[in-house]
Each structure stands twice: as structure tokens, then as C-alpha cells.
Design an enzyme around this catalytic site. Sequence first.
Site, PDB file in Angstrom:
ATOM      1  N   LYS A  54       0.931  -1.187   0.068  1.00 10.86           N
ATOM      2  CA  LYS A  54       0.116   0.292   0.108  1.00 10.86           C
ATOM      3  C   LYS A  54       0.859   0.984  -0.265  1.00 10.86           C
ATOM      4  O   LYS A  54       1.948   1.205   0.802  1.00 10.86           O
ATOM      5  CB  LYS A  54      -0.825  -0.183   1.138  1.00 10.86           C
ATOM      6  CG  LYS A  54      -2.032   0.452   1.203  1.00 10.86           C
ATOM      7  CD  LYS A  54      -2.966   0.415   2.419  1.00 10.86           C
ATOM      8  CE  LYS A  54      -4.802   1.008   2.601  1.00 10.86           C
ATOM      9  NZ  LYS A  54      -5.389   0.480   4.218  1.00 10.86           N
TER      10      LYS A  54
HETATM   11  O1  G3P Z   1      -7.904   1.478   5.851  1.00  8.54           O
HETATM   12  C1  G3P Z   1      -8.062   2.907   5.099  1.00  8.54           C
HETATM   13  C2  G3P Z   1      -9.947   2.871   5.366  1.00  8.54           C
HETATM   14  O2  G3P Z   1     -10.138   2.288   4.914  1.00  8.54           O
HETATM   15  C3  G3P Z   1      -9.437   3.810   7.054  1.00  8.54           C
HETATM   16  O3  G3P Z   1     -11.226   3.751   7.136  1.00  8.54           O
HETATM   17  O4  G3P Z   1     -12.429   4.800   9.170  1.00  8.54           O
HETATM   18  O5  G3P Z   1     -10.268   5.426   9.079  1.00  8.54           O
HETATM   19  O6  G3P Z   1     -11.889   6.247   7.639  1.00  8.54           O
HETATM   20  P1  G3P Z   1     -11.411   4.808   8.376  1.00  8.54           P
END
Ligand code: G3P
Length: 232
Positions: free
Chosen positions: A88
Site C-alpha cells: 500500500k
Molecule cells: O484503511 C483505510 C480506511 O479504510 C480508513 O477508514 O474509518 O479510518 O476513515 P477510516
Amino acid sequence: MKIFLDTANLDEIRQGTSLGVLDGVTTNPSLVAKEKRPFREHVLEICRIFEERGIHAAISAEVVSTDTEGMLREGRELASWHKSIVVKCPTTPDGIRACTILTREGIRVNMTLVFSASQALLVAKAGAYFVSPFVGRLDDISADGLQLVREIVEIYRNYNFPTEVLAASLRGPLHVAEAARIGAHIGTMPFKVFEQLFKHPLTDRGLEAFLKDWEKARATLGDILAPAKAAR
Ligand code: G3P
């Protein structure tokens, strides 16, 4: 649509894989930091959980360098740990440069922190394996995260880009269902959201009624397993 868990927690991943509907995991530095374990060991443990169940999973592990050279070094190292690992990289000019090079070397790259259709166009041109638009974080700033997923799916279809759209930062079951309607290839979600996918009050109420009716007539109905026992 493939379903990924957005977590680095081994218990959650074990519980999720036991249902047989999970296709992978996305981690990021924040999620990994919560687990307080050596990174390599931890990521390999995640890979093993899927391997033991015979699932060909994609496990995203993120670089932490911000310059292309550093991302290349870390990306090559991460990819060498296990065949399931997808590297990533952040969607910055350095990240896009790293994606182009890693992809040419045969390493699968998930371009993360995507917040616009123009960024998504660039990462597809750089050969990204996955593009990760962050739905919830756009909603958080009063933008329309799912609209971004819609635009990316449309652009990729227009030009037959093979990059898979990985709808990330999904915050609830409606986000997941809508991402699937739009045609996102993958949805990644926290374990809590994954559990919510199963829930429906009518399922619970319906099952309760079925079991009550069965119980009332039990004396006549007998036991489902009784004939098998008698045959032994
Ligand atoms: O892994 C990245 C992403 O899915 C993060 O999600 O909920 O932290 O905005 P969030």
C-alpha cells in the site's frame, strides 16, 4: 463484490474468516500500531490465518516512507514476505512514481488515501492493482464519498483499466450495499460494520417465531437427529 476487513486485529480476522465470506484484509499504520506487535510477524500471522483456510487472500501492508526510494525499498521488502501481500502506497507524486516502478517489477500495489477522481485516474495509469477511495472520510467533510466511487468505476469502465476499485473507509452497511450496487470490486470495512451486514430485526423475529412454533409441536415432530441415531 469481494469483502475485506479493515483491521489488523487477529481475533477479528479469525472470526471473520470462519464465516467463509472474507477475501482479504487492509491494514494501515494506525491499525497496525494498535496491535503493539512486531510488524513482520503480525502481517505474516494474518496471511497464515487465510492460508490455513485455503483462501487466496489479498493482505494490504503499507509503506511508511514518503519518498519514492524509501517506498521502493519498503515495498520490495513487504512483497517478499508473503505472496498474499499487496503493497500500500499513499497517493502522492512519490507514491505514484513508486507504484509505476513496483508494478513493472510485478509487485501488486494498493494506492491509498484517494479523495478525487483525478487521483484515481493517475493511479490506474501507474498500474495500481487496487485504488482505495475513502468514502467515510469524504462524508465527514460534507462531500459525497459514494459519488467518488461512482465516478471512479465509470472512468475505469470507459478505458478498461484493470485496477480494482476498493471502496474504503466504509462506515455502515448502507455504504457497503451502495458500493456493491455501484460496482466497486471490493469493500473494506471495520469488523463492527462487517457484523452489521448480517443483522436484520425481521430475521431475528422470524427465527424466534419459527422456534416457538416448533417447540409447541415438538412432541409430534420428534427430533431431527433421532432417525440418524436410530440407524447406527
Ligand atoms: O484503511 C483505510 C480506511 O479504510 C480508513 O477508514 O474509518 O479510518 O476513515 P477510516
